[in-house]
Design a protein around this motif. Structure first.
Motif, PDB file in Angstrom:
ATOM      1  N   ALA A 182       0.833  -1.200   0.000  1.00 50.45           N
ATOM      2  CA  ALA A 182       0.000   0.000   0.000  1.00 50.45           C
ATOM      3  C   ALA A 182       0.869   1.252   0.000  1.00 50.45           C
ATOM      4  O   ALA A 182       0.491   2.278  -0.576  1.00 50.45           O
ATOM      5  CB  ALA A 182      -0.908  -0.003   1.232  1.00 50.45           C
ATOM      6  N   ALA A 183       2.009   1.164   0.653  1.00 49.90           N
ATOM      7  CA  ALA A 183       2.890   2.330   0.749  1.00 49.90           C
ATOM      8  C   ALA A 183       4.281   1.842   1.128  1.00 49.90           C
ATOM      9  O   ALA A 183       4.443   0.719   1.620  1.00 49.90           O
ATOM     10  CB  ALA A 183       2.379   3.306   1.813  1.00 49.90           C
ATOM     11  N   VAL A 184       5.261   2.678   0.866  1.00 52.92           N
ATOM     12  CA  VAL A 184       6.644   2.332   1.183  1.00 52.92           C
ATOM     13  C   VAL A 184       7.215   3.402   2.112  1.00 52.92           C
ATOM     14  O   VAL A 184       7.113   4.601   1.830  1.00 52.92           O
ATOM     15  CB  VAL A 184       7.513   2.262  -0.107  1.00 52.92           C
ATOM     16  N   LEU A 185       7.777   2.959   3.226  1.00 52.46           N
ATOM     17  CA  LEU A 185       8.456   3.882   4.142  1.00 52.46           C
ATOM     18  C   LEU A 185       9.943   3.534   4.105  1.00 52.46           C
ATOM     19  O   LEU A 185      10.327   2.394   4.365  1.00 52.46           O
ATOM     20  CB  LEU A 185       7.903   3.737   5.562  1.00 52.46           C
ATOM     21  N   VAL A 186      10.760   4.514   3.743  1.00 51.29           N
ATOM     22  CA  VAL A 186      12.186   4.269   3.576  1.00 51.29           C
ATOM     23  C   VAL A 186      12.920   4.836   4.785  1.00 51.29           C
ATOM     24  O   VAL A 186      12.763   6.012   5.134  1.00 51.29           O
ATOM     25  CB  VAL A 186      12.724   4.910   2.278  1.00 51.29           C
ATOM     26  N   LEU A 187      13.722   3.965   5.427  1.00 48.13           N
ATOM     27  CA  LEU A 187      14.352   4.338   6.693  1.00 48.13           C
ATOM     28  C   LEU A 187      15.735   4.963   6.517  1.00 48.13           C
ATOM     29  O   LEU A 187      16.591   4.870   7.390  1.00 48.13           O
ATOM     30  CB  LEU A 187      14.408   3.124   7.621  1.00 48.13           C
ATOM     31  N   GLU A 188      15.925   5.613   5.380  1.00 45.78           N
ATOM     32  CA  GLU A 188      17.148   6.398   5.174  1.00 45.78           C
ATOM     33  C   GLU A 188      17.128   7.557   6.177  1.00 45.78           C
ATOM     34  O   GLU A 188      16.068   7.921   6.705  1.00 45.78           O
ATOM     35  CB  GLU A 188      17.156   6.952   3.742  1.00 45.78           C
ATOM     36  N   LEU A 322       1.146  10.947   1.929  1.00 51.09           N
ATOM     37  CA  LEU A 322       1.862  10.294   3.031  1.00 51.09           C
ATOM     38  C   LEU A 322       2.509  11.332   3.946  1.00 51.09           C
ATOM     39  O   LEU A 322       2.479  11.213   5.174  1.00 51.09           O
ATOM     40  CB  LEU A 322       2.964   9.373   2.486  1.00 51.09           C
ATOM     41  N   TYR A 323       3.102  12.332   3.342  1.00 54.12           N
ATOM     42  CA  TYR A 323       3.721  13.393   4.147  1.00 54.12           C
ATOM     43  C   TYR A 323       2.676  14.081   5.017  1.00 54.12           C
ATOM     44  O   TYR A 323       2.937  14.375   6.189  1.00 54.12           O
ATOM     45  CB  TYR A 323       4.430  14.419   3.252  1.00 54.12           C
ATOM     46  N   LYS A 324       1.504  14.303   4.455  1.00 53.45           N
ATOM     47  CA  LYS A 324       0.450  14.975   5.215  1.00 53.45           C
ATOM     48  C   LYS A 324       0.085  14.152   6.466  1.00 53.45           C
ATOM     49  O   LYS A 324      -0.088  14.695   7.556  1.00 53.45           O
ATOM     50  CB  LYS A 324      -0.779  15.135   4.308  1.00 53.45           C
ATOM     51  N   LYS A 325       0.000  12.847   6.289  1.00 55.09           N
ATOM     52  CA  LYS A 325      -0.287  11.970   7.436  1.00 55.09           C
ATOM     53  C   LYS A 325       0.826  12.075   8.475  1.00 55.09           C
ATOM     54  O   LYS A 325       0.577  12.160   9.676  1.00 55.09           O
ATOM     55  CB  LYS A 325      -0.412  10.515   6.971  1.00 55.09           C
ATOM     56  N   ALA A 326       2.055  12.032   7.990  1.00 58.12           N
ATOM     57  CA  ALA A 326       3.202  12.078   8.910  1.00 58.12           C
ATOM     58  C   ALA A 326       3.216  13.401   9.680  1.00 58.12           C
ATOM     59  O   ALA A 326       3.464  13.432  10.887  1.00 58.12           O
ATOM     60  CB  ALA A 326       4.498  11.908   8.127  1.00 58.12           C
ATOM     61  N   ARG A 327       2.919  14.475   8.973  1.00 59.22           N
ATOM     62  CA  ARG A 327       2.921  15.797   9.622  1.00 59.22           C
ATOM     63  C   ARG A 327       1.830  15.863  10.692  1.00 59.22           C
ATOM     64  O   ARG A 327       2.019  16.417  11.768  1.00 59.22           O
ATOM     65  CB  ARG A 327       2.682  16.861   8.546  1.00 59.22           C
ATOM     66  N   HIS A 328       0.689  15.241  10.368  1.00 58.36           N
ATOM     67  CA  HIS A 328      -0.417  15.235  11.327  1.00 58.36           C
ATOM     68  C   HIS A 328      -0.045  14.458  12.592  1.00 58.36           C
ATOM     69  O   HIS A 328      -0.314  14.896  13.713  1.00 58.36           O
ATOM     70  CB  HIS A 328      -1.652  14.629  10.667  1.00 58.36           C
ATOM     71  N   ILE A 329       0.607  13.326  12.381  1.00 58.85           N
ATOM     72  CA  ILE A 329       1.029  12.510  13.530  1.00 58.85           C
ATOM     73  C   ILE A 329       2.009  13.306  14.400  1.00 58.85           C
ATOM     74  O   ILE A 329       1.877  13.375  15.620  1.00 58.85           O
ATOM     75  CB  ILE A 329       1.702  11.200  13.039  1.00 58.85           C
ATOM     76  N   ALA A 330       2.990  13.916  13.748  1.00 56.84           N
ATOM     77  CA  ALA A 330       4.004  14.667  14.485  1.00 56.84           C
ATOM     78  C   ALA A 330       3.369  15.783  15.308  1.00 56.84           C
ATOM     79  O   ALA A 330       3.753  16.036  16.452  1.00 56.84           O
ATOM     80  CB  ALA A 330       5.034  15.236  13.507  1.00 56.84           C
ATOM     81  N   LYS A 331       2.367  16.410  14.711  1.00 58.32           N
ATOM     82  CA  LYS A 331       1.706  17.546  15.371  1.00 58.32           C
ATOM     83  C   LYS A 331       1.084  17.138  16.710  1.00 58.32           C
ATOM     84  O   LYS A 331       1.007  17.942  17.646  1.00 58.32           O
ATOM     85  CB  LYS A 331       0.617  18.069  14.430  1.00 58.32           C
ATOM     86  N   MET A 354       7.549   3.907  -9.578  1.00 56.90           N
ATOM     87  CA  MET A 354       6.492   2.989 -10.015  1.00 56.90           C
ATOM     88  C   MET A 354       5.109   3.516  -9.660  1.00 56.90           C
ATOM     89  O   MET A 354       4.100   2.866  -9.933  1.00 56.90           O
ATOM     90  CB  MET A 354       6.658   1.637  -9.299  1.00 56.90           C
ATOM     91  N   GLY A 355       5.061   4.656  -8.983  1.00 59.88           N
ATOM     92  CA  GLY A 355       3.781   5.235  -8.593  1.00 59.88           C
ATOM     93  C   GLY A 355       3.272   4.733  -7.245  1.00 59.88           C
ATOM     94  O   GLY A 355       2.132   4.981  -6.877  1.00 59.88           O
ATOM     95  N   ILE A 356       4.113   4.011  -6.495  1.00 60.12           N
ATOM     96  CA  ILE A 356       3.700   3.555  -5.160  1.00 60.12           C
ATOM     97  C   ILE A 356       4.014   4.688  -4.175  1.00 60.12           C
ATOM     98  O   ILE A 356       5.150   5.163  -4.133  1.00 60.12           O
ATOM     99  CB  ILE A 356       4.491   2.296  -4.725  1.00 60.12           C
ATOM    100  N   PRO A 357       3.001   5.115  -3.376  1.00 62.39           N
ATOM    101  CA  PRO A 357       3.266   6.188  -2.414  1.00 62.39           C
ATOM    102  C   PRO A 357       4.471   5.841  -1.538  1.00 62.39           C
ATOM    103  O   PRO A 357       4.523   4.758  -0.939  1.00 62.39           O
ATOM    104  CB  PRO A 357       1.985   6.249  -1.580  1.00 62.39           C
ATOM    105  N   THR A 358       5.439   6.735  -1.501  1.00 65.21           N
ATOM    106  CA  THR A 358       6.704   6.471  -0.818  1.00 65.21           C
ATOM    107  C   THR A 358       7.087   7.673   0.026  1.00 65.21           C
ATOM    108  O   THR A 358       7.012   8.809  -0.441  1.00 65.21           O
ATOM    109  CB  THR A 358       7.811   6.215  -1.876  1.00 65.21           C
ATOM    110  N   LEU A 359       7.470   7.412   1.262  1.00 69.28           N
ATOM    111  CA  LEU A 359       7.994   8.497   2.104  1.00 69.28           C
ATOM    112  C   LEU A 359       9.384   8.085   2.567  1.00 69.28           C
ATOM    113  O   LEU A 359       9.569   7.040   3.187  1.00 69.28           O
ATOM    114  CB  LEU A 359       7.065   8.758   3.292  1.00 69.28           C
ATOM    115  N   ASP A 360      10.341   8.940   2.266  1.00 68.74           N
ATOM    116  CA  ASP A 360      11.744   8.616   2.528  1.00 68.74           C
ATOM    117  C   ASP A 360      12.248   9.509   3.674  1.00 68.74           C
ATOM    118  O   ASP A 360      11.572  10.446   4.094  1.00 68.74           O
ATOM    119  CB  ASP A 360      12.547   8.865   1.237  1.00 68.74           C
ATOM    120  N   GLY A 361      13.431   9.183   4.167  1.00 68.17           N
ATOM    121  CA  GLY A 361      13.990   9.989   5.255  1.00 68.17           C
ATOM    122  C   GLY A 361      13.251   9.760   6.565  1.00 68.17           C
ATOM    123  O   GLY A 361      13.206  10.627   7.429  1.00 68.17           O
ATOM    124  N   MET A 362      12.688   8.532   6.726  1.00 64.00           N
ATOM    125  CA  MET A 362      11.954   8.204   7.956  1.00 64.00           C
ATOM    126  C   MET A 362      12.910   7.745   9.061  1.00 64.00           C
ATOM    127  O   MET A 362      12.477   7.444  10.162  1.00 64.00           O
ATOM    128  CB  MET A 362      10.936   7.088   7.666  1.00 64.00           C
TER     129      MET A 362
END
Ligand SMILES: [Zn+2]
Length: 395
Positions: A182-188, A322-331, A354-362
């Protein structure tokens, strides 16, 4: 401490007691540091299979202890890539947690670049890029299991051993896992000390331009030779003119080789070129221009090899969501999480491409990736873990 059990996978419901969650991870801080140290203290350069496999054994133990069997993707030249599938209570698509356990540091680096704590900093080769990111995965999964009994949704962890050298042997696996996720979270590592997540990354290309000239004795027959070095020098100037920094396109002639002796007009010379592109559209253009280079001295021959390895990770609607979700959580814990566009590529480029929602720098916050002063900020670990755990539930 056991935070209130969550019955909801939304990020806004009252079921999640945010500060309890943060406290949970604050209590785990020293344990996290200990785990990161264990991972850093087993060196794992990309080009040393036995060393990387040694760390792979420890990683497999740790993820298996959390209930996921190890799926080992054997490779000949690199450490085996490791896949761990966690099942979830809900039968939804998994979230893919992506990381790499290879580093850029040759074996023996630990002897001079020590792993240790100084104040709020944990130093060591690969600590930021990205062994602490792997530790964050372990602690986020452990927390979700503690809070819910079993993960609410399936999670796939994929750890590769060749990311620092272009991910050639792992790319296909990364892409096939991403396709099912569903989504990719990259732990870079996060971007900069403000800890921004990465919502755009440049694409990367690597080329080698070889020049073949005509050798001659520099003293006896200076007029008969056609210097590959002189031709290369002219080509380097031509290549540097392909830079278009305003459009986010950069070209760097980074390494040159050539010649044999001072009294020989050089028959061969070569240059390795790094290319960065901001949008996928730029890939074909720069590739064509590099292949269109023609010798200025007609007695010389040019050969160009290489190509665009990673297309850019563009800030698509899926990435922005995905970023919007992350920002909401952080808030929820009083944290203004920022986003950044960066020049370096990662395996997130493949999945976003590939068009898969991805958030990097996690991953962790720190400085000095690939440098002798590499470190992470220890005090940032709890909220990074909180962000990851909650994003796993809501991505
Ligand atoms: Zn990395």
């Amino acid at each position: 401490m056991r935070p209130k059990k969550s019955t909801s996978t939304t990020t806004s419901g009252p079921a999640i007691a945010w500060h309890d969650r943060l406290k949970y991870f604050e209590a785990k801080r020293d344990a996290m540091v200990q785990t990161i140290r264990e991972l850093v203290e087993i060196e794992s350069p990309s080009d040393n299979k036995p060393a990387a496999d040694h760390l792979g054994v420890l990683l497999a133990e740790k993820f298996e202890a959390q209930g996921a069997p190890t799926r080992r993707h054997r490779t000949h030249d690199f450490g085996d890539h490791l896949q761990f599938d966690f099942s979830g209570q809900e039968k939804t698509k998994p979230v893919l947690l992506l990381g790499h356990f290879d580093t850029v540091y040759p074996l023996g680096t630990l002897e001079t670049m020590l792993c240790g704590v100084a104040g709020d900093r944990l130093h060591g080769p690969g600590v930021l890029d990205m062994k602490s990111g792997i530790a964050l995965m372990l602690y986020a999964i452990e927390a979700l299991q503690a809070w819910h009994g079993q993960l609410l949704r399936p999670v796939t962890v994929f750890l590769v051993s060749d990311e620092e050298v272009g991910s050639e042997s792992s790319r296909k696996i990364t892409e096939s896992l991403a396709r099912e996720s569903a989504a990719v979270l990259v732990l870079e590592p996060a971007a900069g000390l403000r800890g921004a997540v990465k919502t755009a990354r440049k694409g990367v290309g690597e080329y080698t331009l070889k020049v073949k000239g005509v050798a001659a004795h520099a003293g006896l027959d200076p007029g008969k030779g056609h210097s590959a070095i002189l031709e290369l020098a002219r080509q380097v100037v031509a290549v540097s003119k392909l830079n278009d920094l305003r459009q986010g396109l950069s070209v760097n002639a980074g390494v040159i080789h050539g010649g044999t002796r001072t009294n020989v007009i050089a028959a061969e010379a070569s240059v390795a070129i790094d290319v960065r592109i901001k949008s996928a559209k730029q890939a074909a253009g720069i590739d064509r221009k590099l292949r269109a280079l023609r010798p200025i001295d007609k007695h010389c021959k040019l050969e160009i090899a290489g190509g665009i390895n990673r297309l850019p990770m563009e800030r698509t609607a899926g990435v922005a969501a995905l970023y919007k979700k992350a920002r909401h959580i952080a808030k929820q814990v009083g944290w203004r999480l920022q986003e950044a566009a960066v020049g370096g590529g990662s395996d997130g480029n493949f999945t976003a491409g590939m068009g898969i929602p991805t958030l990097d720098g996690m991953g962790a916050v720190g400085e000095g990736a690939h440098a002798v002063h590499e470190y992470i900020a220890i005090s940032e670990l709890p909220r990074r873990a909180l962000l990851l755990a909650t994003m796993i539930e809501s991505a």
